[in-house]
Design a protein around this motif. Structure first.
Motif, PDB file in Angstrom:
ATOM      1  N   ARG A  12       0.834  -1.207   0.000  1.00  0.00           N
ATOM      2  CA  ARG A  12       0.000   0.000   0.000  1.00  0.00           C
ATOM      3  C   ARG A  12       0.863   1.250   0.000  1.00  0.00           C
ATOM      4  O   ARG A  12       2.018   1.246   0.413  1.00  0.00           O
ATOM      5  N   ALA A  14       0.293   5.198   1.472  1.00  0.00           N
ATOM      6  CA  ALA A  14      -0.651   5.832   2.401  1.00  0.00           C
ATOM      7  C   ALA A  14      -0.277   7.281   2.673  1.00  0.00           C
ATOM      8  O   ALA A  14       0.135   7.621   3.781  1.00  0.00           O
ATOM      9  N   PRO A  15      -0.391   8.145   1.662  1.00  0.00           N
ATOM     10  CA  PRO A  15       0.038   9.537   1.872  1.00  0.00           C
ATOM     11  C   PRO A  15      -0.906  10.327   2.783  1.00  0.00           C
ATOM     12  O   PRO A  15      -2.106  10.078   2.808  1.00  0.00           O
ATOM     13  N   SER A  16      -0.325  11.254   3.532  1.00  0.00           N
ATOM     14  CA  SER A  16      -1.130  12.227   4.277  1.00  0.00           C
ATOM     15  C   SER A  16      -1.310  13.437   3.356  1.00  0.00           C
ATOM     16  O   SER A  16      -0.327  13.917   2.802  1.00  0.00           O
ATOM     17  N   GLU A  48      -4.420   9.330   4.268  1.00  0.00           N
ATOM     18  CA  GLU A  48      -4.360   9.443   5.733  1.00  0.00           C
ATOM     19  C   GLU A  48      -4.737  10.864   6.157  1.00  0.00           C
ATOM     20  O   GLU A  48      -3.907  11.683   6.536  1.00  0.00           O
ATOM     21  N   TYR A 187      -1.907   8.732  14.510  1.00  0.00           N
ATOM     22  CA  TYR A 187      -1.446   8.016  13.321  1.00  0.00           C
ATOM     23  C   TYR A 187      -1.069   6.573  13.658  1.00  0.00           C
ATOM     24  O   TYR A 187      -1.413   5.640  12.936  1.00  0.00           O
ATOM     25  N   VAL A 191      -2.931   3.623  11.543  1.00  0.00           N
ATOM     26  CA  VAL A 191      -2.195   2.907  10.503  1.00  0.00           C
ATOM     27  C   VAL A 191      -2.243   1.398  10.753  1.00  0.00           C
ATOM     28  O   VAL A 191      -2.404   0.590   9.831  1.00  0.00           O
ATOM     29  N   ARG A 205       7.953   1.946   2.774  1.00  0.00           N
ATOM     30  CA  ARG A 205       7.753   3.379   2.986  1.00  0.00           C
ATOM     31  C   ARG A 205       9.086   4.037   3.317  1.00  0.00           C
ATOM     32  O   ARG A 205      10.118   3.369   3.374  1.00  0.00           O
ATOM     33  N   LEU A 209       9.968   6.739   8.792  1.00  0.00           N
ATOM     34  CA  LEU A 209       8.997   6.024   9.618  1.00  0.00           C
ATOM     35  C   LEU A 209       9.586   4.783  10.286  1.00  0.00           C
ATOM     36  O   LEU A 209       8.869   4.039  10.974  1.00  0.00           O
ATOM     37  N   LYS A 246       6.637  17.561   2.820  1.00  0.00           N
ATOM     38  CA  LYS A 246       5.627  18.582   2.565  1.00  0.00           C
ATOM     39  C   LYS A 246       5.824  19.735   3.542  1.00  0.00           C
ATOM     40  O   LYS A 246       5.620  20.889   3.209  1.00  0.00           O
TER      41      LYS A 246
HETATM   42  N1  GLU Z   1       0.799   8.926   6.045  1.00  0.00           N
HETATM   43  C1  GLU Z   1       2.214   8.772   6.274  1.00  0.00           C
HETATM   44  C2  GLU Z   1       2.975   9.845   5.523  1.00  0.00           C
HETATM   45  O1  GLU Z   1       2.458  10.420   4.582  1.00  0.00           O
HETATM   46  C3  GLU Z   1       2.741   7.423   5.807  1.00  0.00           C
HETATM   47  C4  GLU Z   1       2.212   6.314   6.596  1.00  0.00           C
HETATM   48  C5  GLU Z   1       2.821   4.955   6.302  1.00  0.00           C
HETATM   49  O2  GLU Z   1       3.287   4.705   5.180  1.00  0.00           O
HETATM   50  O3  GLU Z   1       2.780   4.155   7.199  1.00  0.00           O
HETATM   51  O4  GLU Z   1       4.094  10.122   5.900  1.00  0.00           O
END
Ligand code: GLU
Length: 302
Positions: A12, A14-16, A48, A187, A191, A205, A209, A246
């Motif tokens: 996956r 999962a962008p914020s 997200e 978060y 997640v 990712r 993280l 960002k």
């Molecule tokens: N939403 C997070 C972000 O944009 C990423 C979350 C993830 O990949 O676990 O940095």
């Protein structure tokens, strides 16, 4: 969300939606997409959008539009965290019923002060929570957040690139927040609940993280969820050496020149450039390169 079938590989991105797709998030999206493709797996998208004040209006659509123009193809429906309140509440209630969470009245300032008062210097970044409200909040105070208990047992896990990891949550972060009193879910909780509900087997990712992974595994273990594999790719830095993000105003990827943007991301992953090819062919060649490289070269540059 309908029940998912567990499949051999589910990845996956999962962008914020706090800003447009930039070079750093594109590299993460590409790594995750190529890994799923190399393993003939499914690849999901999740927005997200938990933290409304940090969101940039229009960013979610801009990200999805850029991904589509760059030839990313996702499986299934796009999940939006802002619509998943019930799922987070259920997980929270399970943690609460088992005594794993407690309300905490501390302000950031109080936490920082309690640590400097003990004569310790503050590490960069996160301040480990000293446990002030672990056995109850001071009289007359009300909850600002709910924290999950951690202990001194190291969280052991394996990153496909960084190798074996051993994280001591009690030293690194302390009991951490899973819910703020004013509503939003943290978060870390969201997640884990979503990756589990979507049957994600492989989290690929950015290395920013890496430090969150132990917290997520801790929650998974408390909630009895299976653990995914992890691969954290090197974080891209801008010309001034700071992480592209960002928050630091990294510029949006130019999706009107897909091959250029994709080649830059592939190069950032250490897999070189492919050059001017039709989009479909670019993706096939990139997937073949990824599959040959197996994981990413040189852990030393992250
Ligand atoms: N939403 C997070 C972000 O944009 C990423 C979350 C993830 O990949 O676990 O940095």
């Amino acid at each position: 969300m309908p029940a998912v079938e567990r499949s051999a590989y589910v990845g996956r991105f999962a962008p914020s939606p706090t800003g447009p797709l930039h070079a750093g998030s594109l590299a993460a999206a590409l790594a995750s997409r190529l890994d799923a493709r190399a393993q003939h797996g499914r690849w999901l998208l999740r927005i997200e959008d938990l933290d409304a004040p940090r969101e940039m209006p229009g960013a979610a659509n801009a990200i999805l539009d850029a991904l589509a123009r760059l030839g990313f193809r996702h499986d299934g429906e796009i999940v939006f965290q802002s619509r998943r309140n019930d799922a987070y509440r259920q997980a929270f209630e399970r943690l609460a019923a088992a005594g794993h969470v407690y309300p905490c009245a501390c302000t950031r300032r109080e936490i920082a002060d309690s640590i400097t008062h003990r004569g310790e210097t503050l590490a960069r970044g996160e301040v480990p929570y000293p446990g002030t409200c672990r056995h109850g909040m001071p009289a007359g105070r009300s909850a600002r957040a709910w924290r999950v208990r951690v202990d001194a047992t190291p969280v052991r896990w394996i990153d496909r690139r960084a190798g074996a990891r051993r994280d001591r949550l009690d030293e690194q972060v302390g009991d951490f927040v899973v819910r703020r009193a004013d509503g939003p879910w943290a978060y870390q909780l969201a997640v884990v609940v979503d990756d589990d509900a979507q049957g994600v087997t492989d989290v690929v990712r950015g290395a920013d993280l890496l430090d969150s992974t132990a917290r997520q595994l801790h929650l998974r273990r408390l909630l009895g969820m299976p653990e995914p594999r992890h691969l954290h790719i090197p974080v891209l830095v801008g010309p001034d050496g700071t992480k592209l993000s960002k928050q630091t105003g990294a510029p949006a990827v130019d999706a009107s020149r897909p091959i250029e943007a994709l080649d830059a991301a592939l190069e950032a992953l250490g897999l070189g450039r492919i050059g001017d090819e039709p989009l479909e062919r670019w993706w096939s060649l990139a997937a073949a390169r990824w599959a040959r490289a197996e994981a990413l070269p040189s852990p030393s540059n992250g």
